[in-house]
Design a protein around this motif. Sequence first.
Motif, mmCIF file in Angstrom:
data_model
loop_
_atom_site.group_PDB
_atom_site.id
_atom_site.type_symbol
_atom_site.label_atom_id
_atom_site.label_comp_id
_atom_site.label_asym_id
_atom_site.label_seq_id
_atom_site.Cartn_x
_atom_site.Cartn_y
_atom_site.Cartn_z
ATOM 1 N N MET A 1 0.834 -1.070 -0.130
ATOM 2 C CA MET A 1 -0.035 0.077 -0.022
ATOM 3 C C MET A 1 0.769 1.089 0.189
ATOM 4 O O MET A 1 0.365 2.253 0.082
ATOM 5 N N MET A 2 2.213 1.277 0.008
ATOM 6 C CA MET A 2 3.103 2.437 -0.032
ATOM 7 C C MET A 2 2.944 3.142 -1.144
ATOM 8 O O MET A 2 2.654 4.421 -0.805
ATOM 9 N N VAL A 6 1.714 7.265 -0.754
ATOM 10 C CA VAL A 6 2.493 8.371 -1.184
ATOM 11 C C VAL A 6 1.715 9.260 -2.148
ATOM 12 O O VAL A 6 1.720 10.321 -2.136
ATOM 13 N N ASN A 7 0.905 8.409 -2.892
ATOM 14 C CA ASN A 7 -0.085 8.980 -3.848
ATOM 15 C C ASN A 7 -1.133 10.300 -3.146
ATOM 16 O O ASN A 7 -1.258 11.168 -3.504
ATOM 17 N N ALA A 8 -1.630 9.506 -2.039
ATOM 18 C CA ALA A 8 -2.553 10.198 -1.295
ATOM 19 C C ALA A 8 -2.221 11.723 -0.767
ATOM 20 O O ALA A 8 -2.545 12.670 -0.800
ATOM 21 N N ALA A 13 -0.631 17.407 -0.213
ATOM 22 C CA ALA A 13 0.567 18.239 -0.078
ATOM 23 C C ALA A 13 0.133 19.412 -1.231
ATOM 24 O O ALA A 13 0.475 20.701 -1.163
ATOM 25 N N GLY A 14 -0.079 18.835 -2.318
ATOM 26 C CA GLY A 14 -0.259 19.917 -3.834
ATOM 27 C C GLY A 14 -1.508 20.688 -3.466
ATOM 28 O O GLY A 14 -1.344 22.014 -3.707
ATOM 29 N N SER A 142 2.112 9.971 -8.347
ATOM 30 C CA SER A 142 2.040 10.741 -7.057
ATOM 31 C C SER A 142 2.686 12.453 -7.591
ATOM 32 O O SER A 142 2.140 13.106 -7.297
ATOM 33 N N ILE A 143 3.860 12.066 -8.159
ATOM 34 C CA ILE A 143 4.519 13.640 -8.795
ATOM 35 C C ILE A 143 3.421 14.235 -9.626
ATOM 36 O O ILE A 143 3.294 15.289 -9.369
ATOM 37 N N LEU A 144 2.897 13.679 -10.488
ATOM 38 C CA LEU A 144 1.927 14.046 -11.460
ATOM 39 C C LEU A 144 0.730 14.693 -10.889
ATOM 40 O O LEU A 144 0.216 15.785 -10.997
#
Length: 236
Positions: A1-2, A6-8, A13-14, A142-144
């Motif tokens: 689930m990592m 991280v995606n969530a 944060a964004g 996650s970055i996108l």
Amino acid sequence: MMGTVVNALAIVAGAFLGKFIKGGLPDKYKDVVMQAVGMAVVIIGISGALRFTGIDPKVLGVDPMLMMVISLVIGGIVGEWLKIEQRLDSMAAKLQSRFAGEGTFAQAFVTASLVYCVGAMAIMGSLESGLSGNHQTLFAKSILDGITAVIFSSSLGIGVAFAAIPVFIYQGAITLSAAALKGILTPPVIEAMSSIGGVLIMGIGISLLDIKRIKIGNLLPAIFLPLIYELIRRML
């Protein structure tokens, strides 16, 4: 689930960074940003919808365009019956009353949730995460998503941050059931689901541009009909 976690977190944060930026933008710039986001989402949707052109009908077992049309029609009927759009708006309204006071909260929540959950990266990344522990696809997503969250939040508001909840549930569910879905989610099925998702994203862009409000939430079941079709085809 990592990868999903991280995606969530990247979305949250964004969104808060975008909220900070929004506070320093005059209204005329917010309008321009909103229009730019709307047009960009339409283009993203069109490019995703065109995925059906690369699907081999022989492998899928049906003409991809026909599947897209039937899925959207049946999915829309099912979604209208389930009142998905109404339930999403209701959930967003409750979150708004509790955590925020912005009038665009519901639009931000629903729009961001749909954009982040629809697409091949969400499906494939979650499968890879569950099957092999490889989180690279979800890390890239996650970055996108984090960058997109900054843009969305700067124009729509903090409701974007709460889109992390359905993303966590949706991708987490795929990750946890990856072993069972591995044989069914073949590349053609994923492409078909992504192409239908592209149509929905295009609809989101149209709504953002105030051209026509489309009940995208009620069309959500359409995305899963290729998966159901493949399951039935294998059983027969």
